[in-house]
Write a protein that holds these residues in place. Sequence first.
Motif, PDB file in Angstrom:
ATOM      1  N   SER A  17       8.467  54.255 -20.634  1.00  0.00           N
ATOM      2  CA  SER A  17       9.639  54.100 -21.501  1.00  0.00           C
ATOM      3  C   SER A  17      10.702  55.134 -21.148  1.00  0.00           C
ATOM      4  CB  SER A  17       9.237  54.243 -22.967  1.00  0.00           C
ATOM      5  OG  SER A  17       8.690  55.518 -23.206  1.00  0.00           O
ATOM      6  N   THR A  32      14.191  57.286 -22.825  1.00  0.00           N
ATOM      7  CA  THR A  32      14.840  57.692 -24.072  1.00  0.00           C
ATOM      8  C   THR A  32      16.144  56.907 -24.222  1.00  0.00           C
ATOM      9  OG1 THR A  32      16.142  59.464 -23.074  1.00  0.00           O
ATOM     10  CG2 THR A  32      13.904  60.033 -23.849  1.00  0.00           C
ATOM     11  N   ARG A  33      16.673  56.924 -25.403  1.00  0.00           N
ATOM     12  CA  ARG A  33      17.974  56.280 -25.645  1.00  0.00           C
ATOM     13  C   ARG A  33      19.046  56.911 -24.762  1.00  0.00           C
ATOM     14  NH1 ARG A  33      21.232  53.380 -28.487  1.00  0.00           N
ATOM     15  NH2 ARG A  33      22.936  54.065 -29.794  1.00  0.00           N
ATOM     16  N   GLU A  34      18.989  58.225 -24.609  1.00  0.00           N
ATOM     17  CA  GLU A  34      19.969  58.938 -23.784  1.00  0.00           C
ATOM     18  C   GLU A  34      19.855  58.526 -22.312  1.00  0.00           C
ATOM     19  OE1 GLU A  34      17.908  60.485 -26.055  1.00  0.00           O
ATOM     20  OE2 GLU A  34      19.477  60.738 -27.564  1.00  0.00           O
ATOM     21  N   GLN A  35      18.641  58.365 -21.826  1.00  0.00           N
ATOM     22  CA  GLN A  35      18.451  57.920 -20.441  1.00  0.00           C
ATOM     23  C   GLN A  35      19.004  56.512 -20.242  1.00  0.00           C
ATOM     24  OE1 GLN A  35      14.187  58.607 -20.453  1.00  0.00           O
ATOM     25  NE2 GLN A  35      14.404  60.163 -18.853  1.00  0.00           N
ATOM     26  N   LYS A  36      18.733  55.622 -21.186  1.00  0.00           N
ATOM     27  CA  LYS A  36      19.260  54.246 -21.090  1.00  0.00           C
ATOM     28  C   LYS A  36      20.784  54.250 -21.087  1.00  0.00           C
ATOM     29  CE  LYS A  36      15.372  52.333 -23.565  1.00  0.00           C
ATOM     30  NZ  LYS A  36      14.947  51.675 -24.806  1.00  0.00           N
ATOM     31  N   GLN A  37      21.375  55.072 -21.950  1.00  0.00           N
ATOM     32  CA  GLN A  37      22.842  55.154 -22.010  1.00  0.00           C
ATOM     33  C   GLN A  37      23.412  55.606 -20.677  1.00  0.00           C
ATOM     34  OE1 GLN A  37      25.011  54.250 -24.569  1.00  0.00           O
ATOM     35  NE2 GLN A  37      26.475  54.561 -22.912  1.00  0.00           N
ATOM     36  N   SER A  60      20.045  44.798 -19.382  1.00  0.00           N
ATOM     37  CA  SER A  60      18.894  44.802 -20.283  1.00  0.00           C
ATOM     38  C   SER A  60      17.802  45.689 -19.694  1.00  0.00           C
ATOM     39  CB  SER A  60      18.365  43.387 -20.520  1.00  0.00           C
ATOM     40  OG  SER A  60      17.800  42.865 -19.341  1.00  0.00           O
ATOM     41  N   GLU A  66      10.873  47.659 -20.882  1.00  0.00           N
ATOM     42  CA  GLU A  66       9.942  48.776 -20.772  1.00  0.00           C
ATOM     43  C   GLU A  66       8.529  48.223 -20.927  1.00  0.00           C
ATOM     44  OE1 GLU A  66      12.312  52.455 -22.638  1.00  0.00           O
ATOM     45  OE2 GLU A  66      11.984  50.774 -24.004  1.00  0.00           O
TER      46      GLU A  66
END
Length: 61
Positions: free
Chosen positions: A11, A13-18, A42, A45
């Motif tokens: 998975s 983190t939200r920060e990594q996805k951003q 998209s 994970e």
Amino acid sequence: MPYVNIRIAGSLTREQKQKIAEEVTDTLERIANKPRSYTVISFDEMPYENWAFAGELLDNN
């Protein structure tokens, strides 16, 4: 419309996805001349147990 699907073991983190979304969108805009507003990304994970490499499940390591 560019559609990018990122499939990853484990998975993010939200920060990594951003950050990944920003970088991929910037790259498509800069190199392929695709408008930012048309780019869709998209993230899939997947648990490590759902991935195998060289005959071994990744959660065995």
